[in-house]
Write a protein that holds these residues in place. Sequence first.
Motif, short mmCIF file in Angstrom:
data_model
loop_
_atom_site.label_atom_id
_atom_site.label_comp_id
_atom_site.label_asym_id
_atom_site.label_seq_id
_atom_site.Cartn_x
_atom_site.Cartn_y
_atom_site.Cartn_z
N ASN A 122 0.81 -1.23 0.00
CA ASN A 122 0.00 0.00 0.00
C ASN A 122 0.84 1.27 0.00
OD1 ASN A 122 0.95 -0.04 2.58
ND2 ASN A 122 -1.01 -0.26 3.59
N THR A 123 2.04 1.18 -0.53
CA THR A 123 2.89 2.37 -0.61
C THR A 123 3.11 2.72 -2.08
OG1 THR A 123 4.96 1.12 -0.68
CG2 THR A 123 4.09 1.68 1.52
N PRO A 124 3.50 3.95 -2.35
CA PRO A 124 3.77 4.31 -3.75
C PRO A 124 4.81 3.40 -4.41
CG PRO A 124 3.58 6.29 -2.42
CD PRO A 124 3.56 5.13 -1.46
N ALA A 125 5.86 3.03 -3.69
CA ALA A 125 6.88 2.15 -4.28
C ALA A 125 6.31 0.78 -4.59
CB ALA A 125 8.08 2.03 -3.33
N ALA A 126 5.44 0.27 -3.75
CA ALA A 126 4.82 -1.03 -4.00
C ALA A 126 3.89 -0.94 -5.22
CB ALA A 126 4.05 -1.51 -2.78
N PHE A 127 3.15 0.16 -5.33
CA PHE A 127 2.28 0.33 -6.50
C PHE A 127 3.10 0.47 -7.78
CE2 PHE A 127 -0.93 1.98 -3.32
CZ PHE A 127 -1.70 0.84 -3.36
N GLU A 128 4.27 1.11 -7.68
CA GLU A 128 5.15 1.20 -8.85
C GLU A 128 5.61 -0.19 -9.28
OE1 GLU A 128 8.35 3.98 -8.16
OE2 GLU A 128 6.93 5.50 -7.47
N PHE A 129 5.88 -1.05 -8.31
CA PHE A 129 6.25 -2.43 -8.63
C PHE A 129 5.11 -3.11 -9.38
CE2 PHE A 129 6.20 -6.97 -7.56
CZ PHE A 129 7.42 -7.35 -8.08
N TYR A 130 3.88 -2.98 -8.84
CA TYR A 130 2.71 -3.54 -9.53
C TYR A 130 2.65 -3.04 -10.97
CZ TYR A 130 0.10 -5.14 -5.33
OH TYR A 130 -0.35 -5.78 -4.21
N LEU A 137 3.25 -7.48 -18.63
CA LEU A 137 2.16 -8.32 -19.14
C LEU A 137 1.47 -7.64 -20.32
CD1 LEU A 137 0.86 -9.50 -15.69
CD2 LEU A 137 1.87 -10.97 -17.46
N ALA A 138 1.26 -6.34 -20.23
CA ALA A 138 0.66 -5.60 -21.35
C ALA A 138 1.58 -5.65 -22.57
CB ALA A 138 0.39 -4.16 -20.93
N ASP A 139 2.89 -5.49 -22.34
CA ASP A 139 3.86 -5.56 -23.44
C ASP A 139 3.87 -6.94 -24.09
OD1 ASP A 139 4.51 -2.93 -22.85
OD2 ASP A 139 6.43 -3.44 -21.87
N ALA A 140 3.52 -7.97 -23.30
CA ALA A 140 3.47 -9.34 -23.83
C ALA A 140 2.18 -9.58 -24.61
CB ALA A 140 3.60 -10.35 -22.69
N GLY A 141 1.27 -8.59 -24.62
CA GLY A 141 0.06 -8.72 -25.41
C GLY A 141 -1.21 -9.00 -24.64
N ARG A 145 -7.70 -6.99 -18.39
CA ARG A 145 -8.34 -8.06 -17.61
C ARG A 145 -7.44 -9.29 -17.51
NH1 ARG A 145 -13.94 -9.10 -16.51
NH2 ARG A 145 -14.25 -11.30 -16.03
N ALA A 146 -6.88 -9.71 -18.63
CA ALA A 146 -5.99 -10.87 -18.64
C ALA A 146 -4.71 -10.58 -17.85
CB ALA A 146 -5.66 -11.28 -20.06
N SER A 147 -4.21 -9.35 -17.95
CA SER A 147 -3.02 -8.97 -17.18
C SER A 147 -3.27 -9.08 -15.69
CB SER A 147 -2.58 -7.54 -17.52
OG SER A 147 -2.07 -7.46 -18.82
N ALA A 148 -4.43 -8.63 -15.25
CA ALA A 148 -4.76 -8.73 -13.82
C ALA A 148 -4.83 -10.19 -13.39
CB ALA A 148 -6.08 -8.01 -13.54
N ARG A 149 -5.44 -11.02 -14.20
CA ARG A 149 -5.53 -12.45 -13.87
C ARG A 149 -4.16 -13.11 -13.86
NH1 ARG A 149 -9.65 -15.63 -17.16
NH2 ARG A 149 -9.32 -17.09 -15.47
N MET A 150 -3.34 -12.80 -14.86
CA MET A 150 -1.99 -13.37 -14.92
C MET A 150 -1.14 -12.88 -13.74
SD MET A 150 -1.76 -15.46 -17.40
CE MET A 150 -0.01 -15.65 -17.50
#
Length: 166
Positions: A122-130, A137-141, A145-150
């Motif tokens: 729950n910190t800015p650095a942790a969100f940056e990691f996310y 995942l987005a770069d992989a196509g 929704r699929a990125s969140a699941r993966m």
Amino acid sequence: KTMKTTPRSRASAAAPARERAALNRGAIVDAALALIDRDGLETLSMRRLGAALGVEAMAIYHHYAGKGELLDAVVERLLAEVRTDAPDADPLDRLRRCVASYRDVAVRHPKAFGLLTNRRFNTPAAFEFYERVLQMLADAGFDARASARMFRLIGYYINGAGLAEI
């Protein structure tokens, strides 16, 4: 009645001031992680951390509002060890390196790894990691929704595998 001060008493009075001057958020989180690595997460207390740093526990509260905030900083320090670099490389290779690097954190810090598996990021650095992982995942196509699941699938797998290994 006035107290006489000797050069020795002045020197000993100045020593704590020098120690406090060196105290900063980075030194505190380094010491906290070292204590956790050595003795385990359950043994970390502000009092023990203060003793390890050579200060009263209350001095730590000038830098961290409480133990929860300190643990968030330890999480950030652990996440900083995870490789998410090389944006020009193949996205799946980047993801593989990231997952392997995350596993390496478990191996290097087995007593602290539980923070990554059980503590809410729950910190800015942790969100940056996310965001960096989701970008891989987005770069992989994968779409959002699929990125969140993966992300969840990979996270569950690597956290479980890391815990099993350590």
